[in-house]
Design an enzyme around this catalytic site. Structure first.
Site, mmCIF file in Angstrom:
data_model
loop_
_atom_site.group_PDB
_atom_site.id
_atom_site.type_symbol
_atom_site.label_atom_id
_atom_site.label_comp_id
_atom_site.label_asym_id
_atom_site.label_seq_id
_atom_site.Cartn_x
_atom_site.Cartn_y
_atom_site.Cartn_z
ATOM 1 N N TYR A 106 -1.837 12.384 4.925
ATOM 2 C CA TYR A 106 -0.582 12.979 5.626
ATOM 3 C C TYR A 106 0.562 11.828 5.728
ATOM 4 O O TYR A 106 1.671 12.209 5.348
ATOM 5 C CB TYR A 106 -0.815 13.032 7.076
ATOM 6 C CG TYR A 106 0.050 13.881 7.788
ATOM 7 C CD1 TYR A 106 0.502 15.136 7.561
ATOM 8 C CD2 TYR A 106 0.525 13.117 8.758
ATOM 9 C CE1 TYR A 106 1.704 15.653 8.450
ATOM 10 C CE2 TYR A 106 1.872 13.569 9.633
ATOM 11 C CZ TYR A 106 2.131 15.135 9.494
ATOM 12 O OH TYR A 106 3.055 15.396 10.124
ATOM 13 N N ALA A 107 0.102 10.682 5.832
ATOM 14 C CA ALA A 107 1.465 9.566 6.253
ATOM 15 C C ALA A 107 1.722 9.375 4.861
ATOM 16 O O ALA A 107 3.002 9.065 4.721
ATOM 17 C CB ALA A 107 0.702 8.305 6.832
ATOM 18 N N LYS B 125 4.180 11.940 3.616
ATOM 19 C CA LYS B 125 5.496 11.993 4.664
ATOM 20 C C LYS B 125 6.442 10.898 4.036
ATOM 21 O O LYS B 125 7.669 11.094 4.174
ATOM 22 C CB LYS B 125 5.230 11.837 6.191
ATOM 23 C CG LYS B 125 4.500 13.101 6.656
ATOM 24 C CD LYS B 125 5.253 14.431 6.064
ATOM 25 C CE LYS B 125 4.600 15.524 6.796
ATOM 26 N NZ LYS B 125 5.001 17.044 6.491
ATOM 27 N N SER C 253 7.988 13.291 9.091
ATOM 28 C CA SER C 253 7.400 13.079 10.409
ATOM 29 C C SER C 253 7.509 11.414 10.364
ATOM 30 O O SER C 253 7.522 10.753 9.651
ATOM 31 C CB SER C 253 6.159 13.506 11.024
ATOM 32 O OG SER C 253 4.995 12.712 10.389
#
Length: 135
Positions: A29-30, A33, A16
């Site tokens: 999360y970042a 990704k 994302s």
């Protein structure tokens, strides 16, 4: 009937925009990704051809996308701040993301592309482009 333009040896990941811009309060999360979009894909594209000659690997990285998982956040207006960073000022559809995946999977349109990232994010930037709110 299978479309002969679609490669049997193509791998597409869908991280994302968090991998490019980061995401406040979502460090884990970042980070994951970002790793998929950079080091992992750049290494995989070089290693996979030793196992499957001519295999291609690319990344489609969507931004805000209208999905059942995002629907509650969209209804709450949590996307308005992000829209202010996009020239196109719209939330993507699953069709937008699917078309990007098909682009990479096609030998005709992307037969010589590997290790690339296609951002499906309405042109999102890390800065505010629109001062007014869309609410």
């Amino acid at each position: 009937m299978i479309n002969s333009n679609i490669s049997a040896h193509h791998y597409t990941q869908s991280p994302s925009t968090a991998g490019k811009f980061g995401e406040a309060n979502h460090l884990d999360y970042a980070t994951s990704k970002g790793a998929l979009q950079s080091g992992f894909m750049k290494s995989l594209k070089n290693e996979i051809v030793r196992i499957i000659p001519h295999a291609r690997c690319n990344v489609v990285a969507p931004g805000w996308t209208r999905t059942p998982m995002a629907e509650n956040s969209l209804q709450q207006g949590k996307h308005f701040k992000a829209l202010r960073t996009m020239p196109l000022r719209k939330v993507a559809t699953t069709e937008d993301v699917a078309q990007a995946c098909l682009f990479f999977a096609s030998n005709k349109t992307a037969g010589h592309l590997t290790g690339n990232v296609l951002m499906v994010d309405g042109g999102m930037e890390g800065r505010v482009l629109w001062e007014e709110n869309l609410e």
